[in-house]
Write an enzyme that holds these catalytic residues in place. Structure first.
Site, PDB file in Angstrom:
ATOM      1  N   GLY A   1       0.839  -1.202   0.000  1.00 52.97           N
ATOM      2  CA  GLY A   1       0.000   0.000   0.000  1.00 52.97           C
ATOM      3  C   GLY A   1       0.863   1.237   0.000  1.00 52.97           C
ATOM      4  O   GLY A   1       2.055   1.173   0.320  1.00 52.97           O
TER       5      GLY A   1
ATOM      6  N   HIS B   1       7.850  -7.700  -3.451  1.00 49.73           N
ATOM      7  CA  HIS B   1       6.535  -8.036  -4.032  1.00 49.73           C
ATOM      8  C   HIS B   1       6.587  -9.383  -4.761  1.00 49.73           C
ATOM      9  O   HIS B   1       7.008  -9.429  -5.908  1.00 49.73           O
ATOM     10  CB  HIS B   1       6.096  -6.935  -4.998  1.00 49.73           C
ATOM     11  CG  HIS B   1       5.660  -5.693  -4.300  1.00 49.73           C
ATOM     12  ND1 HIS B   1       4.358  -5.472  -3.903  1.00 49.73           N
ATOM     13  CD2 HIS B   1       6.350  -4.624  -3.882  1.00 49.73           C
ATOM     14  CE1 HIS B   1       4.263  -4.318  -3.287  1.00 49.73           C
ATOM     15  NE2 HIS B   1       5.466  -3.768  -3.258  1.00 49.73           N
TER      16      HIS B   1
ATOM     17  N   GLU C   1       4.175 -10.954  -5.998  1.00 47.69           N
ATOM     18  CA  GLU C   1       3.120 -11.068  -7.007  1.00 47.69           C
ATOM     19  C   GLU C   1       3.536 -10.553  -8.384  1.00 47.69           C
ATOM     20  O   GLU C   1       2.875 -10.833  -9.369  1.00 47.69           O
ATOM     21  CB  GLU C   1       1.849 -10.342  -6.530  1.00 47.69           C
ATOM     22  CG  GLU C   1       1.930  -8.817  -6.438  1.00 47.69           C
ATOM     23  CD  GLU C   1       2.539  -8.293  -5.133  1.00 47.69           C
ATOM     24  OE1 GLU C   1       3.382  -8.993  -4.551  1.00 47.69           O
ATOM     25  OE2 GLU C   1       2.188  -7.180  -4.719  1.00 47.69           O
TER      26      GLU C   1
ATOM     27  N   SER D   1     -25.285  -7.989 -25.342  1.00 43.13           N
ATOM     28  CA  SER D   1     -24.713  -6.921 -26.145  1.00 43.13           C
ATOM     29  C   SER D   1     -23.932  -7.454 -27.334  1.00 43.13           C
ATOM     30  O   SER D   1     -23.546  -6.717 -28.219  1.00 43.13           O
ATOM     31  CB  SER D   1     -23.757  -6.102 -25.283  1.00 43.13           C
ATOM     32  OG  SER D   1     -22.636  -6.909 -24.951  1.00 43.13           O
TER      33      SER D   1
ATOM     34  N   GLY E   1     -21.116  -8.893 -26.663  1.00 42.30           N
ATOM     35  CA  GLY E   1     -19.775  -8.971 -26.091  1.00 42.30           C
ATOM     36  C   GLY E   1     -19.582 -10.241 -25.271  1.00 42.30           C
ATOM     37  O   GLY E   1     -20.512 -11.029 -25.098  1.00 42.30           O
TER      38      GLY E   1
END
Ligand code: XMP
Length: 516
Positions: free
Chosen positions: A55, A172, A174, A226, A228
């Site tokens: 964060g 990190h 990730e 739609s 999509g």
């Protein structure tokens, strides 16, 4: 399942991706709501571990975000990442100092000791590349913890409390640049937290079907289509769950690409046998749009009319309690997440997912836990054709926002032809899947040209193709020059009325993807 408490990192969604890639289901909650969600998830007894994200704040500031104290009392394994590690230290009796030694980008972690988090990945004495992004430094770790990894700037770059099963890292795991990061996350969710790793699309499909049946009972459901990916996958899934209790409504505003309206009808009515109402409302839409040039006015007219037409169809069907939407996980997170204050509206978005609460129906949103590429996987699992599943995003207001100036049927027809040639050439060149979105824009200018021995005074068009991962930022696609030459020649030869082709090389920002 795993719960990820989000402290506002730009890459929290990547943590979720890595966890799911390990075959484990997870959810993200913003830290302010973590308390409530913990109760909820824990009630069901399925929560196996918690991850704290990074964060932007500093734990040394007053009122900086914290995990609810209750989290530590659950006795569940915890994995803290970056800010997550710092808040663990602050909350359990360690210390953090600000601004001594910042580490951004590539760093090397020296493994000081083995632990379950590193099991089978890293061993004592090795050095491995990790990705850092922090300004604060942990100077003291809480009782019960030991340092298992150090970097130049962080004596506590990785810490472990084997008894409480709390692990935390300053880097990190990730992101791709932490080369073994995905394996560490996998170790946490599978070995430390003991999740079984059986979460697959097939499993999701069966679970989702059971949930839809439970929610809907014998009720009737309406789904707006739609053309999509999202609404199509939602519709096919719901139909598999409740059969003809589902009716699909396709409001055709006449602003779709060439052949797309017919394709939707063929696929749903003929192929899947899903009850489908096709309302060709193009006269209505084009009538109201006549003479309108302002982009926001166009968007508002289309969004408003769409709701009116849809509502009228829903009334005709009668007795439907439920409205199905193809809401995806990023939309869910965005709407519950904390934001940095009021943001400026660049464009008023409209799509079939945006049908209003005023319809007073209960929502069925079977995709709200999935990311876009997971929806594509589910679509494949359900047997939807690749041409639909892999389709580029297409905006709700359709071609109306790709024709600067006022809109007429003739202009729409012209743009459809240009767009079809452009996309055909992209597919033939094998580039379609490398591009996030590609489309043509019909420019409101005529230019002079020479064809054969004659003078022409025809319209110009612009081609756009961008790469992106989420549509929020984008870069123009670097087509080889021979591709651009070939497609320009084809458009001018095959589409009467166009005599000039340009290529848009603006990134986003400062441009947006669509022109209006
Ligand atoms: P912009 O033009 O804002 O577009 O850079 C970002 C992405 O959103 C799509 N887009 C829309 N999608 N309804 C939608 O469903 C809309 O009103 C709308 N406007 C833009 C755009 O095609 C791109 O993928």
């Amino acid at each position: 399942r795993i719960l990820i408490i989000d402290f506002g990192s730009q890459v929290t969604q990547l943590i979720a991706r890595r966890v799911r890639e390990s075959g484990v289901y997870c959810e993200i909650v913003p830290f302010q709501k973590a308390d409530k969600c913990l109760d909820l998830v824990n009630d069901h007894g399925t929560l196996k571990g918690i991850i704290f994200s990074g964060g932007p704040a500093s734990t040394t500031e007053e009122f900086s975000p914290r995990a609810p104290d209750g989290v530590f009392k659950l006795g569940l394994p915890i994995f803290g990442i970056c800010y997550g590690e710092q808040t663990i230290c602050m909350q359990l009796g360690g210390a953090v100092e600000t601004g001594h030694h910042r580490e951004f980008g590539r760093a090397f972690l020296e493994i000081k000791d083995d632990c379950d988090l590193f099991d089978g990945v890293w061993a004592k004495g090795e050095k491995h590349q990790v990705w850092m992004s922090h300004g604060d430094k942990i100077t003291e770790i809480p009782t019960g913890f030991r340092a298992v990894g150090v970097s130049d700037g962080s004596p506590f770059a990785a810490i472990a409390d084997d008894v409480r099963k709390i692990y935390a890292v300053q880097f990190h795991p990730e992101v791709m640049h932490t080369l073994d990061g995905a394996k560490l996350l996998r170790n946490f969710v599978r070995k430390v937290a003991g999740c079984s790793g059986e979460w697959t699309m097939k499993g999701f499909r069966n679970e989702a079907i059971a949930k839809i049946r439970e929610q809907v009972g014998k009720g009737r459901v309406i789904c707006g289509l739609s053309g999509g990916v999202d609404s199509s996958v939602a519709a096919v899934l719901i139909h598999e769950a409740i059969g003809d209790q589902l009716t699909c409504v396709f409001v055709d505003h006449g602003l779709l690409r060439k052949g797309e309206g017919e394709e939707v009808v063929r696929l749903f009515r003929d192929h899947y046998n899903i009850p489908l109402i096709h309302n060709d409302a193009s006269d209505l839409f084009l009538g109201k749009l006549a003479g309108v040039s302002d982009p926001e006015t166009k968007r508002k007219i289309i969004g408003g009319l769409f709701i009116d037409v849809f509502e009228a169809e829903a009334k005709k069907i009668g007795g439907a309690e439920f409205l199905a939407q193809g809401t995806l996980y990023p939309d869910v997170i965005e709407s519950i997440s904390f934001s940095g204050g009021p943001s400026v509206t660049i464009k008023s978005h409209h799509n079939v997912g945006g049908l209003p609460a005023r319809m007073n129906m209960k929502l069925v949103e079977p995709l709200r836990e999935l990311f876009k590429d997971e929806v594509r996987m589910l679509g494949r699992e359900l047997g939807l054709p690749e041409s639909l599943v892999g389709r580029h995003p297409f905006p709700g207001p359709g071609l109306a926002i790709r024709i600067p100036g006022d809109i007429t049927r003739d202009k729409l027809d012209l743009l459809r032809e240009v767009d079809a040639v452009y996309l055909d050439e992209i597919r033939r060149s094998g580039l379609y899947d490398q591009i996030w979105q590609a489309f043509a824009v019909l420019l409101p200018v005529r230019t002079v040209g020479v064809m054969g021995d004659g003078r022409t005074y025809d319209q110009a068009c612009a081609l756009r193709a961008v790469t992106s991962t989420d549509g929020m930022t984008a870069d123009y696609y670097p087509f080889p020059h021979d591709f651009l030459g070939r497609v320009a020649t084809r458009i001018i030869n095959e589409v009467r009325g166009i005599n000039r082709v340009t290529y848009d090389i603006t990134s986003k920002p400062p441009g947006t993807i669509e022109w209006e």
